[in-house]
Write an enzyme that holds these catalytic residues in place. Structure first.
Site, PDB file in Angstrom:
ATOM      1  N   HIS A  57     -41.461  22.725  21.245  1.00  0.00           N
ATOM      2  CA  HIS A  57     -41.903  21.061  20.702  1.00  0.00           C
ATOM      3  C   HIS A  57     -42.579  21.048  19.848  1.00  0.00           C
ATOM      4  O   HIS A  57     -43.869  21.281  20.789  1.00  0.00           O
ATOM      5  CB  HIS A  57     -42.069  19.754  22.495  1.00  0.00           C
ATOM      6  CG  HIS A  57     -42.356  18.541  21.819  1.00  0.00           C
ATOM      7  ND1 HIS A  57     -43.503  18.187  22.413  1.00  0.00           N
ATOM      8  CD2 HIS A  57     -41.574  17.275  21.038  1.00  0.00           C
ATOM      9  CE1 HIS A  57     -43.204  17.423  21.861  1.00  0.00           C
ATOM     10  NE2 HIS A  57     -42.097  16.851  21.443  1.00  0.00           N
ATOM     11  N   GLU A  70     -45.268  23.115  22.283  1.00  0.00           N
ATOM     12  CA  GLU A  70     -45.184  23.448  23.963  1.00  0.00           C
ATOM     13  C   GLU A  70     -43.523  24.443  23.320  1.00  0.00           C
ATOM     14  O   GLU A  70     -42.405  23.995  23.388  1.00  0.00           O
ATOM     15  CB  GLU A  70     -44.779  21.814  24.674  1.00  0.00           C
ATOM     16  CG  GLU A  70     -45.882  21.138  24.871  1.00  0.00           C
ATOM     17  CD  GLU A  70     -46.090  19.644  25.138  1.00  0.00           C
ATOM     18  OE1 GLU A  70     -45.382  19.576  26.375  1.00  0.00           O
ATOM     19  OE2 GLU A  70     -45.870  18.809  24.518  1.00  0.00           O
ATOM     20  N   ASN A  79     -45.571  14.873  26.066  1.00  0.00           N
ATOM     21  CA  ASN A  79     -45.195  13.307  26.184  1.00  0.00           C
ATOM     22  C   ASN A  79     -45.508  12.714  27.569  1.00  0.00           C
ATOM     23  O   ASN A  79     -45.038  10.879  27.699  1.00  0.00           O
ATOM     24  CB  ASN A  79     -43.757  12.902  25.866  1.00  0.00           C
ATOM     25  CG  ASN A  79     -43.635  12.612  24.061  1.00  0.00           C
ATOM     26  OD1 ASN A  79     -44.661  12.433  23.570  1.00  0.00           O
ATOM     27  ND2 ASN A  79     -42.644  13.676  23.365  1.00  0.00           N
TER      28      ASN A  79
HETATM   29  N1  LIG Z   1     -40.406  12.811  14.604  1.00  0.00           N
HETATM   30  C1  LIG Z   1     -41.389  12.856  15.221  1.00  0.00           C
HETATM   31  O1  LIG Z   1     -42.564  12.502  15.358  1.00  0.00           O
HETATM   32  C2  LIG Z   1     -41.056  14.026  16.662  1.00  0.00           C
HETATM   33  C3  LIG Z   1     -42.298  14.656  16.914  1.00  0.00           C
HETATM   34  C4  LIG Z   1     -41.586  16.145  17.748  1.00  0.00           C
HETATM   35  C5  LIG Z   1     -39.885  15.952  18.161  1.00  0.00           C
HETATM   36  N2  LIG Z   1     -39.378  15.120  17.357  1.00  0.00           N
HETATM   37  C6  LIG Z   1     -37.901  15.359  17.796  1.00  0.00           C
HETATM   38  O2  LIG Z   1     -37.394  15.839  15.793  1.00  0.00           O
HETATM   39  C7  LIG Z   1     -35.968  15.832  16.212  1.00  0.00           C
HETATM   40  C8  LIG Z   1     -35.920  14.910  14.716  1.00  0.00           C
HETATM   41  O3  LIG Z   1     -36.647  14.130  14.468  1.00  0.00           O
HETATM   42  P1  LIG Z   1     -37.138  13.774  13.080  1.00  0.00           P
HETATM   43  O4  LIG Z   1     -38.411  12.751  13.721  1.00  0.00           O
HETATM   44  O5  LIG Z   1     -37.370  14.849  12.549  1.00  0.00           O
HETATM   45  O6  LIG Z   1     -35.653  12.966  12.366  1.00  0.00           O
HETATM   46  P2  LIG Z   1     -34.929  12.794  10.423  1.00  0.00           P
HETATM   47  O7  LIG Z   1     -34.030  11.729  11.202  1.00  0.00           O
HETATM   48  O8  LIG Z   1     -36.458  12.644  10.232  1.00  0.00           O
HETATM   49  O9  LIG Z   1     -34.313  13.932  10.532  1.00  0.00           O
HETATM   50  C9  LIG Z   1     -33.342  14.303  11.117  1.00  0.00           C
HETATM   51  C10 LIG Z   1     -32.634  14.983  10.235  1.00  0.00           C
HETATM   52  O10 LIG Z   1     -30.964  15.732  11.258  1.00  0.00           O
HETATM   53  C11 LIG Z   1     -30.038  15.844  10.460  1.00  0.00           C
HETATM   54  N3  LIG Z   1     -28.878  15.868  11.091  1.00  0.00           N
HETATM   55  C12 LIG Z   1     -27.958  14.367  11.262  1.00  0.00           C
HETATM   56  N4  LIG Z   1     -26.685  14.936  11.980  1.00  0.00           N
HETATM   57  C13 LIG Z   1     -27.294  16.515  12.203  1.00  0.00           C
HETATM   58  C14 LIG Z   1     -26.315  17.322  12.146  1.00  0.00           C
HETATM   59  N5  LIG Z   1     -24.928  17.680  13.321  1.00  0.00           N
HETATM   60  N6  LIG Z   1     -26.662  18.884  12.190  1.00  0.00           N
HETATM   61  C15 LIG Z   1     -27.740  19.232  11.626  1.00  0.00           C
HETATM   62  N7  LIG Z   1     -28.698  18.000  11.051  1.00  0.00           N
HETATM   63  C16 LIG Z   1     -27.895  16.457  11.697  1.00  0.00           C
HETATM   64  C17 LIG Z   1     -30.209  14.903   9.486  1.00  0.00           C
HETATM   65  O11 LIG Z   1     -29.820  13.625   8.221  1.00  0.00           O
HETATM   66  C18 LIG Z   1     -31.566  14.163   9.264  1.00  0.00           C
HETATM   67  O12 LIG Z   1     -32.397  14.906   8.185  1.00  0.00           O
HETATM   68  C19 LIG Z   1     -36.092  14.923  17.188  1.00  0.00           C
HETATM   69  O13 LIG Z   1     -35.057  15.593  18.318  1.00  0.00           O
HETATM   70  C20 LIG Z   1     -37.032  14.008  17.566  1.00  0.00           C
HETATM   71  O14 LIG Z   1     -37.037  13.922  18.357  1.00  0.00           O
HETATM   72  C21 LIG Z   1     -39.472  14.119  16.580  1.00  0.00           C
END
Ligand SMILES: NC(=O)c1ccc[n+]([C@@H]2O[C@H](COP(=O)([O-])OP(=O)(O)OC[C@H]3O[C@@H](n4cnc5c(N)ncnc54)[C@H](O)[C@@H]3O)[C@@H](O)[C@H]2O)c1
Length: 303
Positions: free
Chosen positions: A134, A146, A185
């Protein structure tokens, strides 16, 4: 730990492109996969622009290879990290597909924010090589990752993953039990729950909550954790404070009705121009820039 690992990042969004950037800068070859062509088209440009802005080696972007073919992305990978949307069904389906194309010893990690890794990985054949990693946003500026094992994860898989991230300049923290929200978190949202409750109960407005945090213990938090602080003031004083304060603070096991109401009214924060407070476009840009500037200064101090 492999000096030059082959890394596959699944999802080229906000987190995925930043994670790819960190591994590429550390010298690893990175394949990055997404189901949306626009995300893949932009990913190298986003990384190049970040590297330039940070004064990092811009040639690192050449080690990042986008692909719309999942099998090609993961086939040779030593380490696969998934950063697809925060949706359990999407993550489960993705890992089940991935498992068909990887070696039995390829390590599989999810960057979920809060979903237990056990729920994501339970359908896999080789659950011993699956775990959580994470990261925090932006991945190239916030040091912590993490590393979460499940009941099935082999200790050697956790050790290898911790070493991979440490060698890439991150600060890995081992989470020994796979609980929702992991460590960061859980702590963050325990604070947010009380922050919302203070506003809900009319004790202060939203701006005052944030001012109190930023101008008081927020000032110390980057160098003084709560348990260091408890030892510093004395566990006896901490106990006395808890006896008075804990019965008074919010402990409801559900989101605040105040927060539910904001969402129902379409007050979604920056994206609608109003959440707990009103936000002009200018105020949003100013706050975003302030956060990035602060994180860059912290990175420079760490270096
Ligand atoms: N944004 C944050 O601050 C943060 C911090 C830590 C963890 N996360 C976690 O990281 C993950 C991604 O979050 P994000 O903020 O980058 O989201 P985001 O929406 O910016 O990116 C997600 C990407 O995944 C793609 N996608 C959709 N379906 C898919 C599939 N089946 N296979 C591969 N790619 C696919 C989308 O097109 C998009 O480019 C989530 O689980 C989120 O909870 C986010």
């Amino acid at each position: 730990m492999a000096d030059k690992a082959r890394v596959a990042v699944l999802g080229a969004g906000l987190m995925g492109h930043g994670i790819a950037q960190v591994f590429a800068l550390a010298g690893h070859g990175v394949r990055i996969y997404d189901t949306v062509a626009a995300s893949l088209d932009q990913v190298r440009g986003r990384i190049a622009s970040n590297l330039r802005d940070l004064g990092d080696d811009e040639t690192a972007v050449e080690r990042v290879r986008p692909t719309a073919d999942l099998a090609e992305a993961v086939r040779d990978a030593d380490f696969v990290v998934e950063a697809a949307p925060e949706d359990l069904a999407i993550k489960q389906a993705l890992f089940q597909q991935v498992e068909r194309h990887v070696r039995p010893d390829t390590i599989l990690a999810s960057n979920t924010s809060v979903i237990p890794i056990t729920s994501i990985m339970q359908g896999l054949h080789e659950r011993s090589r699956a775990l959580g990693t994470h990261w925090w946003n932006p991945p190239y500026l916030v040091p912590l990752v993490e590393v979460i094992g499940t009941q099935w994860t082999w200790p050697a898989v956790i050790e290898w993953t911790m070493a991979l991230h440490a060698a890439a300049g991150k600060k890995p923290a081992h989470v020994k039990k796979d609980v929702a929200g992991f460590i960061g978190n859980r702590l963050q949202h325990a604070l947010w729950r009380e922050a919302v409750a203070l506003v809900e109960h009319g004790i202060c407005d939203a701006e005052t909550v944030d001012t109190v945090i930023k101008a008081a213990f927020g000032r110390r938090l980057a160098v003084l954790g709560p348990l260091e602080n408890a030892d510093l003031v004395g566990t006896d004083l901490t106990l006395a404070i808890h006896k008075t304060v804990l019965p008074a603070i919010d402990s409801r096991p559900a989101p605040s009705p105040y927060l539910e109401r904001l969402v129902a009214e379409g007050k979604l924060g920056f994206k609608s121009g109003e959440g707990f407070r009103k936000w002009t476009g200018e105020a949003q840009a100013e706050l975003r820039a302030k956060v990035v500037q602060h994180l860059k200064q912290a990175r420079a101090r760490d270096a």
